[in-house]
Design an enzyme around this catalytic site. Structure first.
Site, PDB file in Angstrom:
ATOM      1  N   GLY A  49       0.754  -1.217  -0.075  1.00  0.00           N
ATOM      2  CA  GLY A  49      -0.190   0.016   0.126  1.00  0.00           C
ATOM      3  C   GLY A  49       0.901   1.206   0.095  1.00  0.00           C
ATOM      4  N   CYS A  76       5.366  -6.038   1.642  1.00  0.00           N
ATOM      5  CA  CYS A  76       5.656  -4.556   1.547  1.00  0.00           C
ATOM      6  C   CYS A  76       4.851  -3.855   2.678  1.00  0.00           C
ATOM      7  CB  CYS A  76       5.477  -4.047   0.431  1.00  0.00           C
ATOM      8  SG  CYS A  76       6.370  -2.770  -0.122  1.00  0.00           S
ATOM      9  N   TYR A  77       4.074  -3.029   2.514  1.00  0.00           N
ATOM     10  CA  TYR A  77       3.472  -2.213   3.526  1.00  0.00           C
ATOM     11  C   TYR A  77       2.850  -3.181   4.617  1.00  0.00           C
ATOM     12  CZ  TYR A  77       0.240   0.708   6.125  1.00  0.00           C
ATOM     13  OH  TYR A  77      -0.656   1.176   7.225  1.00  0.00           O
ATOM     14  N   HIS A 161       7.896  -7.675  -3.997  1.00  0.00           N
ATOM     15  CA  HIS A 161       6.492  -7.889  -4.510  1.00  0.00           C
ATOM     16  C   HIS A 161       6.451  -9.551  -4.991  1.00  0.00           C
ATOM     17  CE1 HIS A 161       4.416  -4.617  -3.289  1.00  0.00           C
ATOM     18  NE2 HIS A 161       5.623  -3.719  -3.619  1.00  0.00           N
ATOM     19  N   GLU A 163       4.320 -10.996  -6.121  1.00  0.00           N
ATOM     20  CA  GLU A 163       3.064 -11.259  -6.983  1.00  0.00           C
ATOM     21  C   GLU A 163       3.180 -10.714  -8.304  1.00  0.00           C
ATOM     22  OE1 GLU A 163       3.522  -9.197  -4.409  1.00  0.00           O
ATOM     23  OE2 GLU A 163       2.245  -7.325  -4.892  1.00  0.00           O
ATOM     24  N   ASP A 219     -19.072 -12.687 -20.624  1.00  0.00           N
ATOM     25  CA  ASP A 219     -19.723 -12.859 -19.145  1.00  0.00           C
ATOM     26  C   ASP A 219     -21.076 -12.993 -19.336  1.00  0.00           C
ATOM     27  OD1 ASP A 219     -17.309 -11.429 -18.954  1.00  0.00           O
ATOM     28  OD2 ASP A 219     -18.020  -9.709 -18.313  1.00  0.00           O
ATOM     29  N   LYS A 359     -11.622 -11.696 -15.763  1.00  0.00           N
ATOM     30  CA  LYS A 359     -11.739 -11.974 -17.057  1.00  0.00           C
ATOM     31  C   LYS A 359     -11.191 -13.178 -17.518  1.00  0.00           C
ATOM     32  CE  LYS A 359     -13.812  -9.795 -20.608  1.00  0.00           C
ATOM     33  NZ  LYS A 359     -15.272  -9.301 -20.283  1.00  0.00           N
TER      34      LYS A 359
END
Ligand code: XMP
Length: 503
Positions: A49, A76-77, A161, A163, A219, A359
Site C-alpha cells: 500500500g 511490503c506495507y 513483491h 506477485e 460474461d 476475465k
C-alpha cells in the site's frame, strides 16, 4: 466449501494481482478491506500500500487477525503493518528503493522450498524496517534490506513483491506459502467452479423463473449457460437488437444459444426504437444515457412477460470492486458499466454467479462449457455498441456503412492471424467526407478510422504495430467493397492520452 485465502487490501495497485496469482495456484482468494477480520480461511495475505504506518489515519489491520491462528504473509506495507503491530520499528526511508534486487536466502524455510539461494526480486517501497519485533528473525536479505524476509512462527513478511512478474521466483514463493505453510490442497479449479455456480443458482432461484440480458459477450454468455444448466426452461435469456450491433452479431447469438444450445432465447427487435430515441443526438455521454435508459425500458417490458423473480447478471470480480466503496484506500472508479439499475427498478432479485471471477477465468469457464471461440475469444465490445463508433449523429445508413467496413477489418485480422494478438480492434466512422477519385470519377465520401490496440485490461493501451502490407490489404478492401467510404486512416494514439473508443 472451497479452502480460501483472504487478501486484505491496503491500497496497493497489485492487490488484484495477488488474488489472481493465488487462484492460478488453485486456491480460492478473496479480497477484503484492510480492516476486515476474515473467517474460515486457511491463510491471510496483507497487500502492499502507498501509506506509511506512522502516518495519522494509516490503514492498519484489525489486531485480532493475529490471534486467528492462521498463517499470515505481509507484503511490503503489509509487512510493515506486522512489524508495527508486534512492536518493531519502521523508519521512513530517505530514498525509495525501486526496482530489481538480489534476495539472498539465509536459512532453510518452507517458504523458500525449491528457490535459488540468490534470486531476483522486485522492490518498491519507501519505508523500511529498522528493528525487528521480539521473536521475529530475518530469513533473507538484499543488499539494501537486511530484513527482506522476516518470520515469526507462521507469520511472514516480505519486503519485495512476489506477485509481480519481475520477481523471478515469486510465484514459487506464493505456492510455497499456500502449500507448505497454509497446507492448501488446491481444490479451486474451473470445473469445480462450474459445479458450485450451478448449484448456487439452483438453490437460489428454486422453482421461480429468471431472466438475463444476453449480449453475446463472454460474461453474459457464461452466466447464461450456467443458468440454463441450473434451471433449464425456467431460464429466459433476452437478447435486445438495438440496431447498434455489428454485422451478423444477432445471427451468431441465435445460432449459438437457440439453435446449438437449445435455449429459450427471446430476441427483441428494437432497432427502430433505439434509432428514433437517438435521432439528432451528437453528444457521446447523451448517447450513452439514452441507450442505457432505453435498454432498461425494453428489457423490462420483455422480462415482465416471463414472470421472472430473479435477474442473473454476469458481473465480474473487478466490476464489483470498482463499484464498491468498502474496498481499499486507493481505488479508481470506472463509470461506464453494465445494465445498472435494472434489479432495483424491476424489483428483481439479483444473482451474480461470476462475481468472484476475473476475465481470464471467465474465458476458461466459457471453454469448459463448450462455448465456441467466437464467444470466448472475442474482443470486448462496449455496451452502447456502434453508437459510440459512428461519431456525431447516428443514422441507419452510417451504421450500415460502419458495419460493412468493420466486418472486413476483422475478417482481414483473422486471415492474417492477428486477431488474437490484438486486445480490441474496430472501425470508427468519422463525420467528415473527403474527396477521392475512382476510375474517372470524383468521389466525395466518408472517412473510416481503424483502431487496434494491445492492452492488459483496457485501462492503458498501445496502438498495434501492423505490418504495412496488412494495412494495405485492409484499406484496399474497405474502399473497394464498402459503398460510402473512400478513405481509410489508422489511429496511432496510445491510451493515455487517447481513449480506446473515440467517443
Ligand atoms: P475507453 O474508450 O474508455 O475504453 O478507453 C476502455 C474499454 O471500455 C469500453 N467502453 C465501454 N464499455 N460501456 C461499456 O460497457 C461504455 O460506455 C464504454 N465505453 C468504452 C471500450 O470498448 C474499451 O474496451
Amino acid at each position: 466449501m472451497h479452502e480460501k485465502i483472504a487478501v486484505l487490501d491496503f491500497g496497493s495497485q497489485y492487490t488484484q494481482l495477488i488474488a489472481r496469482k493465488v487462484r492460478e495456484l488453485r486456491v480460492k482468494a478473496e479480497i477484503f478491506p484492510y480492516n476486515h477480520v476474515p473467517r474460515d480461511v486457511i491463510g491471510i495475505i496483507l497487500s502492499g500500500g502507498p501509506s506509511s504506518v506512522y502516518e495519522p489515519g494509516a490503514p492498519l489491520p484489525d489486531p485480532s487477525i493475529f490471534s486467528l491462528n492462521v498463517p499470515i504473509l505481509g507484503i511490503c506495507y503489509g509487512m510493515q503493518a506486522i512489524v508495527h503491530h508486534f512492536g518493531g520499528k519502521v523508519e521512513k526511508g530517505l530514498k525509495r528503493e525501486y526496482g530489481r534486487a538480489y534476495l539472498e536466502i539465509l536459512s532453510d524455510d518452507p517458504l523458500f522450498y525449491g528457490l535459488k539461494r540468490k534470486t531476483l526480486v522486485w522492490m518498491s517501497h519507501g519505508d523500511k524496517i529498522e528493528e525487528l519485533p521480539p521473536g521475529f528473525m530475518a530469513i533473507a536479505r538484499t543488499e539494501n534490506s537486511p530484513y527482506a524476509v522476516i518470520k515469526h512462527e507462521k507469520i511472514y513478511g516480505v519486503q519485495f513483491h512476489p506477485e509481480v512478474h519481475h520477481t523471478e521466483e515469486g510465484k514459487k514463493l506464493l505456492e510455497n506459502f499456500l502449500y507448505r505453510v497454509c497446507n492448501a490442497k488446491g481444490t479451486w479449479t474451473m470445473e469445480s467452479f462450474v459445479e458450485s455456480a450451478v448449484r448456487e443458482i439452483k438453490e437460489t432461484v428454486k422453482d421461480s423463473h429468471a431472466v438475463l440480458a444476453l449480449s453475446g459477450g463472454v460474461d453474459s454468455s457464461v452466466a447464461a449457460v450456467l443458468a440454463e444448466r441450473a434451471i433449464g426452461k425456467r431460464f429466459h435469456p433476452i437478447f435486445v437488437d438495438t440496431g447498434l450491433l455489428r454485422k451478423n452479431e444477432k445471427e451468431e447469438v441465435v445460432r449459438v444459444f437457440r439453435d446449438k444450445m437449445g435455449m429459450d432465447l427471446h430476441v427483441v427487435e428494437a432497432e427502430e426504437e433505439f434509432l428514433s430515441a437517438l435521432k439528432g443526438v451528437k453528444d457521446p455521454e447523451e448517447k450513452r444515457r439514452i441507450i442505457g435508459h432505453k435498454f432498461i425500458e425494453v428489457f423490462e417490458r420483455e422480462a415482465e412477460h416471463t414472470g421472472a423473480e430473479y435477474l442473473i447478471q454476469g458481473t465480474l470480480y473487478p466490476d464489483r470492486i470498482e463499484s464498491s466503496s468498502v474496498i481499499g484506500p486507493s481505488r479508481t472508479i470506472k463509470t461506464h458499466h453494465n445494465v445498472g439499475g435494472l434489479p432495483e427498478r424491476m424489483k428483481l432479485k439479483l444473482v451474480e454467479p461470476l462475481r468472484e471471477l476475473f476475465k481470464d477465468e471467465v474465458r476458461r469457464v466459457a471453454r469448459i462449457l463448450g462455448l465456441p471461440e467466437s464467444i470466448w475469444g472475442r474482443h470486448p465490445f462496449p455496451g452502447p455498441g456502434l453508437a459510440v463508433r459512428v461519431l456525431g449523429e447516428i443514422t441507419k445508413e452510417k451504421l450500415d456503412i460502419l458495419r460493412e467496413a468493420d466486418a472486413i477489418f476483422i475478417e482481414e485480422l483473422r486471415k492474417h492471424n492477428l486477431y488474437n494478438r490484438i486486445w480490441q480492434a474496430f472501425c470508427v466512422l468519422l463525420p467528415v467526407r473527403s474527396v477521392g477519385v475512382m476510375g474517372d470519377y470524383r468521389t466525395y465520401e466518408y472517412v473510416v478510422a481503424l483502431r487496434a490496440v494491445t492492452s492488459e485490461d483496457g485501462m492503458t493501451a498501445d496502438w498495434f504495430r501492423f505490418p504495412h502490407d496488412v494495412l494495405a490489404a485492409i484499406s484496399t478492401r474497405i474502399v473497394n467493397e464498402v459503398r460510402g467510404i473512400n478513405r481509410v486512416v489508422y489511429d496511432i494514439t496510445s491510451k493515455p492520452p487517447g481513449t480506446i473508443e473515440w467517443e
